[in-house]
Design a protein around this motif. Structure first.
Motif, PDB file in Angstrom:
ATOM      1  N   TYR A 223       8.141   7.408   4.162  1.00 40.26           N
ATOM      2  CA  TYR A 223       8.314   5.958   4.006  1.00 40.26           C
ATOM      3  C   TYR A 223       7.124   5.338   3.285  1.00 40.26           C
ATOM      4  O   TYR A 223       7.289   4.595   2.302  1.00 40.26           O
ATOM      5  N   SER A 226       7.016   5.846  -0.375  1.00 48.50           N
ATOM      6  CA  SER A 226       8.189   5.406  -1.127  1.00 48.50           C
ATOM      7  C   SER A 226       8.003   4.018  -1.734  1.00 48.50           C
ATOM      8  O   SER A 226       7.074   3.281  -1.397  1.00 48.50           O
ATOM      9  N   GLU A 227       8.933   3.654  -2.589  1.00 44.32           N
ATOM     10  CA  GLU A 227       8.943   2.312  -3.168  1.00 44.32           C
ATOM     11  C   GLU A 227       9.239   1.257  -2.110  1.00 44.32           C
ATOM     12  O   GLU A 227       8.859   0.096  -2.259  1.00 44.32           O
ATOM     13  N   GLN A 228       9.938   1.654  -1.046  1.00 44.67           N
ATOM     14  CA  GLN A 228      10.264   0.706   0.023  1.00 44.67           C
ATOM     15  C   GLN A 228       9.012   0.209   0.749  1.00 44.67           C
ATOM     16  O   GLN A 228       9.061  -0.822   1.422  1.00 44.67           O
TER      17      GLN A 228
END
Length: 259
Positions: A223, A226-228
């Motif tokens: 997570y 990540s881009e999120q």
């Protein structure tokens, strides 16, 4: 993570192997750096057999020159570096009275100093790519005490403070800096803590009821890489099954008796 290049230290076994695997499954090209490079090579071979992009390199030196050399080698070979995970860590356990110079130097070098030198080396390459993710496997030992590990707790507390300072300095570069504080994580086949009897004994005092798995840390790292997680920086995620929630283990026993 397709097209991303990730370097993971301590990437041969346990938590490191799980991080390497999950990042590769997400599409990244992953370089696993490990002190016992043959172990990392075995992992890389098994993942390559699944058509995943993984390679192994030695993690040999903890000084500034050696760690800069490792990062530069990976970044130059792949023409970029998007994700750095300093997962390698450990402790030479000793009481405060018995602690010697070698034990202190090794614990500080592996856990804290290496995180600083690796980050310093990664920044120019991430700047070239206009962003990146720097991650460190920390520990709940940064906030709670364990006998024989005062120096380890100091190192991990230093890691958490470093993450915040580095995140502040690098935020405008599009580089985020975060960590995961691991609790009791089972590493089957490694160490006395992962013996089945000890796992049951330790798990009894974890509110969730059992020790964690390497993937519990790996997915938190996934997570943060990540881009999120692009708006998350200077933070640590505690992954400990609630171990740091009760005041004492006695509180956990009382809770279970009331259910």
């Amino acid at each position: 993570m397709t097209g991303k290049v990730a370097l993971v230290t301590g990437g041969g076994r346990g938590i490191g192997a799980a991080i390497v695997t999950r990042f590769a499954e997400a599409g990244a090209s992953v370089v696993a750096a490990n002190r016992t490079v043959d172990v990392a090579e075995e992992l890389a071979a098994s993942l390559k057999a699944r058509d995943l992009k993984v390679e192994a390199v030695p993690f040999e030196h903890l000084d500034r020159e050696g760690l800069h050399g490792l990062v530069d080698h990976v970044a130059n070979q792949h023409e970029r570096l998007d994700i750095l995970v300093h997962n390698a860590g450990g402790c030479l356990w000793a009481s405060l009275e018995e602690l010697d110079q070698h034990q202190l130097d090794q614990v500080l070098s592996l856990n804290l100093k290496a995180a600083i030198w690796l980050t310093q080396a990664a920044v120019p390459h991430m700047r070239h790519s206009r962003g990146g993710r720097i991650l460190v496997t920390s520990s709940v030992s940064a906030r709670v005490a364990m006998g024989g590990g005062a120096h380890y707790s100091a190192a991990k507390a230093g890691v958490n403070a470093f993450l915040r300072g580095a995140a502040f300095e690098l935020a405008r570069e599009g580089i985020t800096v975060n960590g995961v504080e691991a609790g009791f994580i089972a590493k089957p086949g490694r160490g006395t803590m992962s013996h089945p009897d000890n796992m049951r004994r330790i798990g009894h005092f974890v509110p969730i009821g059992h020790m964690g798995e390497a993937d519990d840390i790996a997915f938190a790292m996934l997570y943060l890489a990540s881009e999120q997680a692009k708006y998350v920086t200077g933070q640590t995620i505690v992954v400990d099954g609630g171990s740091t929630l009760p005041e004492t283990g006695f509180a956990v026993e009382r809770q279970w008796r009331s259910i």
